[in-house]
Write an enzyme that holds these catalytic residues in place. Structure first.
Site, short mmCIF file in Angstrom:
data_model
loop_
_atom_site.label_atom_id
_atom_site.label_comp_id
_atom_site.label_asym_id
_atom_site.label_seq_id
_atom_site.Cartn_x
_atom_site.Cartn_y
_atom_site.Cartn_z
N GLU A 4 9.97 -19.02 7.40
CA GLU A 4 10.08 -19.89 6.23
C GLU A 4 10.22 -19.01 4.98
O GLU A 4 9.52 -18.03 4.86
CB GLU A 4 8.84 -20.78 6.05
CG GLU A 4 9.04 -21.80 4.95
CD GLU A 4 7.88 -22.81 4.83
OE1 GLU A 4 6.86 -22.64 5.53
OE2 GLU A 4 8.02 -23.74 4.04
N GLY A 30 -0.46 -17.00 2.59
CA GLY A 30 -1.73 -17.18 3.29
C GLY A 30 -1.56 -17.30 4.79
O GLY A 30 -2.20 -16.58 5.56
N ALA A 31 -0.69 -18.19 5.22
CA ALA A 31 -0.48 -18.41 6.64
C ALA A 31 0.76 -19.26 6.84
O ALA A 31 1.32 -19.79 5.89
CB ALA A 31 -1.69 -19.11 7.26
N MET A 32 1.18 -19.38 8.12
CA MET A 32 2.42 -20.09 8.41
C MET A 32 2.27 -20.96 9.65
O MET A 32 1.76 -20.52 10.67
CB MET A 32 3.54 -19.06 8.59
CG MET A 32 4.89 -19.65 8.91
SD MET A 32 5.50 -20.69 7.55
CE MET A 32 6.43 -21.89 8.48
N ASN A 91 4.12 -22.12 12.07
CA ASN A 91 5.06 -22.10 13.20
C ASN A 91 4.54 -22.93 14.37
O ASN A 91 3.38 -22.86 14.72
CB ASN A 91 5.26 -20.66 13.69
CG ASN A 91 5.41 -19.69 12.55
OD1 ASN A 91 6.32 -19.79 11.76
ND2 ASN A 91 4.45 -18.77 12.44
N HIS A 122 -5.13 -26.56 7.01
CA HIS A 122 -3.82 -26.80 6.39
C HIS A 122 -2.69 -26.52 7.39
O HIS A 122 -1.81 -27.36 7.59
CB HIS A 122 -3.69 -25.90 5.15
CG HIS A 122 -2.39 -26.01 4.43
ND1 HIS A 122 -2.21 -26.75 3.30
CD2 HIS A 122 -1.17 -25.45 4.68
CE1 HIS A 122 -0.96 -26.66 2.88
NE2 HIS A 122 -0.30 -25.87 3.72
N GLU A 123 -2.73 -25.36 8.01
CA GLU A 123 -1.64 -25.00 8.94
C GLU A 123 -1.66 -25.93 10.15
O GLU A 123 -0.61 -26.34 10.63
CB GLU A 123 -1.75 -23.54 9.38
CG GLU A 123 -1.79 -22.53 8.23
CD GLU A 123 -0.70 -22.69 7.19
OE1 GLU A 123 0.39 -23.20 7.51
OE2 GLU A 123 -0.95 -22.34 6.01
N HIS A 168 -0.09 -29.25 9.35
CA HIS A 168 1.37 -29.20 9.28
C HIS A 168 2.02 -29.62 10.60
O HIS A 168 3.19 -29.97 10.62
CB HIS A 168 1.84 -27.78 8.95
CG HIS A 168 2.02 -27.50 7.49
ND1 HIS A 168 2.66 -28.36 6.63
CD2 HIS A 168 1.68 -26.41 6.73
CE1 HIS A 168 2.69 -27.83 5.41
NE2 HIS A 168 2.09 -26.65 5.44
N1 TRP Z 1 4.43 -23.02 4.87
C1 TRP Z 1 3.45 -22.04 4.47
C2 TRP Z 1 2.23 -22.86 4.07
O1 TRP Z 1 1.47 -23.22 4.88
C3 TRP Z 1 3.90 -21.19 3.34
C4 TRP Z 1 4.46 -19.86 3.68
C5 TRP Z 1 4.02 -18.99 4.59
C6 TRP Z 1 5.53 -19.21 3.02
N2 TRP Z 1 4.76 -17.84 4.54
C7 TRP Z 1 5.68 -17.97 3.59
C8 TRP Z 1 6.39 -19.57 1.99
C9 TRP Z 1 6.66 -17.07 3.15
C10 TRP Z 1 7.36 -18.69 1.55
C11 TRP Z 1 7.49 -17.44 2.13
O2 TRP Z 1 2.05 -23.27 2.98
ZN ZN Z 2 1.68 -25.45 3.77
#
Ligand code: TRP
Ligand code: ZN
Length: 877
Positions: free
Chosen positions: A129, A268-270, A272, A304-305, A308
């Protein structure tokens, strides 16, 4: 990178949306992992999209890829059949349905931007992302193209753990000391949710049974040394999974859910699919190394993650302009989760404090943009407080307007109707409208226009034969900065009550302000009322009201809404400190400060009040908070005003604070519970204030606490208080902390941050020296944020040094970071978003630095931020 040979950057516009020309029915990827030369083979089953023009060419995004092979249905393409540019690949004539095979080479070890496939402490990991997948392979890298993915990963045996999204479907040995793993994700997803991890990882494991009986295996993957710091994240995850079933009726949809901690991460985190990747700082915790605030943050980010998975993954975004659709909604969900897990009242205060600190300044300066922006150059620049935190406020307002039952029916309908698709803000709003039968067309303006509305309150009370009559006039106005300025009235839910000398005179009411002005008359009151306004912060507006000091103090005593009580106190503190700094028009600041100090003392002693709430009340605004509301930023004056208020509050309450401190000592074993954390917060707030009185005895007390502490909350609070003060013990406290934690990079970020915030004379030299210290690493975003980010946001006096040296250092650093990591450089520069309010001499110096920066060759990310930052102020505050 934007290079001289590349096209000039072209902004994208919301209005230009076109459906994708081709859809991906299946994506099969093979990775042969190697730090310098990873080979990615992609087989894409492509089909022409009926919703797009029949002659639209095939376009695949691709960046920093070395194309090795390209074939359609097994036939290699001739050079004249396709074209490759710096940002993608196009093929002229293709069938309506075909298989495209590409083979590319990429270099993870050289990827310092941390977007795409990169190495973190020797571990392969991805961040896709928003537009990182195009740095892995050629692909229609846009969120409205959803496909099921099959992934095969091959690597040396020295990279034993190989992970991707979905379910593990195969693994085995290969020749030459290599092995492979295969993963299959049955849920169609956009490329930004793709993830791959490869490395020497250990894990902890747990299980969760969903409401409908699905057995889910939960795993947290970390480096072996961190195995003892995973329990809390796992615990938070299980609580989040349960909560989402109870509160939103959402269940998990795979047999496996994984979290991986990495050291180098831009955010912070992602989220996926099935494989969340976390910044290690947002997942690892033990009592000795993490503070209560760290625990709280981990709990909310894990949630939060996880949330999602529905608000983001099952229902994703049609395009990046709709980012708030998943982020605003998911922040709202995680805030509600935290409120249910801890104290709802204190959670609300913390959420609004953050909104005021980050979103209000953004909305009032040159970086202002609507919750749904209308154009961008680099989408990474729009992961902002406005999209996230104001976006959450908009969801909260809708819930207030339509009520909790209709809100739940609306979210159910939204999830069901849009499941497996890429949706828009309109889809969300129409679900709210249909479930409630309400017309939200005026409410839409909140998404479309930048700027924080002002809400002016006027009151008139008169005595009548049957008591008091109160007339409240609400008047709204918006002078928005930035794009999409609109001064049309917003739909504002305004929650209020009337309070008298001895407590509430009425119950709480919700008024909907839709026009510019509205009157509310209340009759038959038994006492003279004061309005308790905007209870629970029912709308993200700035209140404008004139209250006598007596009425303000009455609210401090009698207010029954804890948010409103806190915000009244906060506003008074800001007004007093500004007046003590020679700004503003508050009369008799010293006298007022004394009375305020007295009121705070009463609250600190009010033992029936939640300690966490009392801690929030005792926590005075910082110099940065003062600068955020000052019409003109003069760092020296603001520091004087701030210090004067703090000293007065401390001196007036010294013995109470001391008693509070002693009375709150804990001897039970550490637990990260809200209850224990609240008492520690109150005790440490007392310590912080005691230190502000400047007495060496308080410093010795802090030093003793740091030495005796058995948890990081108490150790960090005491060390931070000393590190920010001018006491002979300052260096000793910093050295003690460093000696104890020198082998723990995450803990040392705190040590870096305290020195970055220190306002003393030696600060800039110290910070410069720290950039060369072994504890620092310009390639690690956590380190850059801890040292340079904190310096730029918290250390007003040093950044804004009168000789301009602070700016020179800052801009030089931003340039250096941009050469490595454009996302981080761009974000760093936003720390200076309020520069236009600087006093004239500093503003000129800053403006020159900004102009010089724009003369350099910059990444698109930094170019966009620097350009927007230098735009002339429109109108307004
Ligand atoms: N979607 C992620 C969240 O939970 C945001 C995020 C994670 C992100 N890594 C990133 C956005 C790198 C931009 C670039 O909010
Ligand atoms: Zn988010």
């Amino acid at each position: 990178m934007r290079t001289d040979t590349a096209q000039p950057p072209r902004p994208k516009h919301l209005g230009d949306y076109q459906p994708p020309a081709f859809l991906v029915e299946k994506a099969s990827l093979t990775f042969a992992l190697d730090p310098e030369a990873t080979i990615v083979t992609a087989k894409l089953a492509l089909r022409r999209n009926e919703a797009a023009p029949a002659d639209a060419p095939l376009w695949l995004d691709g960046e920093a890829l070395e194309l090795l092979d390209l074939a359609i249905d097994g036939q290699p393409l001739n050079a004249e059949d396709y074209a490759v540019t710096a940002d993608g690949l196009s093929v002229k004539a293709v069938p309506d349905r075909f298989e495209l095979t590409t083979r590319v080479r990429i270099a993870p070890a050289a990827n310092t931007a941390l977007s795409g496939l990169y190495l973190s402490s020797g571990m392969f990991c991805t961040q896709c992302e928003a537009e990182g997948f195009r740095r892995i392979t050629y692909y229609p890298d846009r969120p409205d193209v959803l496909a099921p993915f099959d992934v095969r990963i091959e690597a040396q045996d020295s990279v034993p753990v190989l992970l991707s999204n979905g379910n593990p479907v195969g693994a085995g040995k290969l020749d030459g000391g290599r092995h492979f793993a295969e993963w299959s994700d049955p849920h169609p997803k956009p490329s930004y949710l793709f993830a791959l991890v490869g490395g020497e990882l250990s894990h902890v494991e747990d299980r969760f049974t969903t409401a409908s009986g699905r057995e889910v295996t939960l795993r947290v993957f970390v480096q072996e040394k961190d195995l003892g710091r995973c329990d809390y994240a796992l615990d938070a995850l299980k609580r989040a999974m349960h909560w989402d079933e109870e509160v939103f009726g959402r269940e998990y949809d795979l047999d496996l859910f994984m979290i991986v901690a990495v050291d180098h991460f831009n955010f912070g985190a992602m989220e996926n699919k099935g494989l969340n990747i976390f910044n290690a700082s947002c997942v690892l915790a033990s009592p000795e190394t993490a503070t209560d605030a760290d625990y709280e943050m981990i709990e909310s980010i894990v949630a939060h993650e996880y949330f999602h998975n529905w608000s983001g993954n099952r229902v994703t975004c049609r395009d990046w302009f709709q980012l708030c659709l998943k982020e605003g909604f998911t922040v709202f969900r995680d805030q509600e989760f935290s409120a249910d897990q801890r104290s709802r009242a204190v959670q609300r205060i913390k959420d609004v404090r953050r909104l005021w600190a980050r979103q209000f300044p953004e909305d009032a300066g040159p970086l202002a943009h609507p919750v749904r922006p209308t154009s961008y150059l680099a989408i990474d620049n729009f992961y902002t407080a406005t999209v996230y935190d104001k976006g959450a406020e908009l969801v909260r307002m809708m819930k207030a307007l339509i009520g909790p039952e209709d809100f739940r029916r609306a979210t159910d309908a939204y999830f069901e109707r849009n499941d497996g698709t890429a949706a828009t803000v309109e889809d969300f709003l129409s679900a709210m409208e249909e479930a409630s039968g309400r017309d939200l067309s005026q409410f839409r303006l909140w998404y479309e226009a930048a700027g924080t509305p002002r809400l002016a309150l006027e009151e008139e009370t008169r005595q009548t034969p049957d008591g008091y009559e109160h007339r409240l006039t609400l008047r709204q106005s918006t002078s928005a900065a930035g794009e999409a300025v609109s001064d049309a009235p917003r739909h504002i839910p305004f929650r209020f009550a009337l309070i008298g000398e001895d407590g509430p005179l009425t119950g709480e009411q919700l008024v909907e302000l839709t026009g510019e002005e509205q009157e509310v008359v209340t009759e038959g009151l038994t006492g003279r009322p004061v309005v308790s306004a905007l209870r629970g912060f029912s709308a993200p507006v700035r209140l404008d009201r004139r209250l006598s000091l007596e009425d303000r103090l009455l609210l401090l005593r009698q207010e029954t809404d804890s948010f409103a009580r806190w915000s009244e106190s906060r506003q008074l503190a800001l007004d007093i400190a500004s007046a003590l700094a020679g700004l503003g028009d508050l009369a008799e600041p010293e006298e007022t400060a004394a009375r305020y100090a007295g009121a705070l003392g009463e609250i600190a002693r009010e033992s029936t009040l939640d300690p966490a709430f009392r801690a929030e009340m005792l926590r005075l605004p910082s110099v940065t908070d003062l600068a955020r509301v000052a019409p003109v930023i003069d760092p020296d004056a603001l520091t004087r005003g701030h210090d004067a208020l703090k000293r007065q509050v401390a001196a007036a309450n010294a013995s109470d604070l001391s008693a509070l401190y002693d009375g709150l000592a804990q001897d039970e074993p550490y637990a990260p519970s809200a209850e224990q954390a609240g008492r520690r917060a109150l005790r440490n707030e007392a310590l912080r204030l005691l230190l502000a009185s400047g007495e060496e005895e308080a410093a010795e007390r802090a030093m003793a606490q740091a030495e005796a502490a058995t948890n990081m909350t108490d150790e960090a609070a005491a060390t931070a208080a000393l590190a920010l003060a001018d006491t002979p013990l300052r260096q000793a406290a910093l050295d003690r902390f460093y000696d104890r934690w020198q082998s723990d990079p995450l803990v040392l970020n705190k040590w870096l941050a305290w020195q970055a915030a220190y306002p003393g004379k030696t600060a800039l030299d110290d910070i410069r020296a720290l950039t060369e210290h072994a504890a620092f690493d310009i390639g690690n975003p956590n380190k850059v944020r801890a040292l340079i980010g904190v310096f730029a946001t918290e250390n007003l006096r040093t950044l804004h040094r009168a000789d301009g040296e602070g700016y020179a250092f800052f801009f030089d650093f931003v340039r250096r970071v941009d050469g490595l990591n454009p996302q981080v450089a761009s974000r760093l520069l936003t720390a200076a978003e309020s520069w236009q309010r600087l006093e004239p001499a500093r503003r000129t110096m800053f403006e020159n630095q900004l102009a010089a920066l724009l003369g350099d060759k910059l990444s698109d990310n930094l170019f966009e931020t620097a350009t927007r930052l230098s735009a002339k102020p429109s109108s307004g505050p």
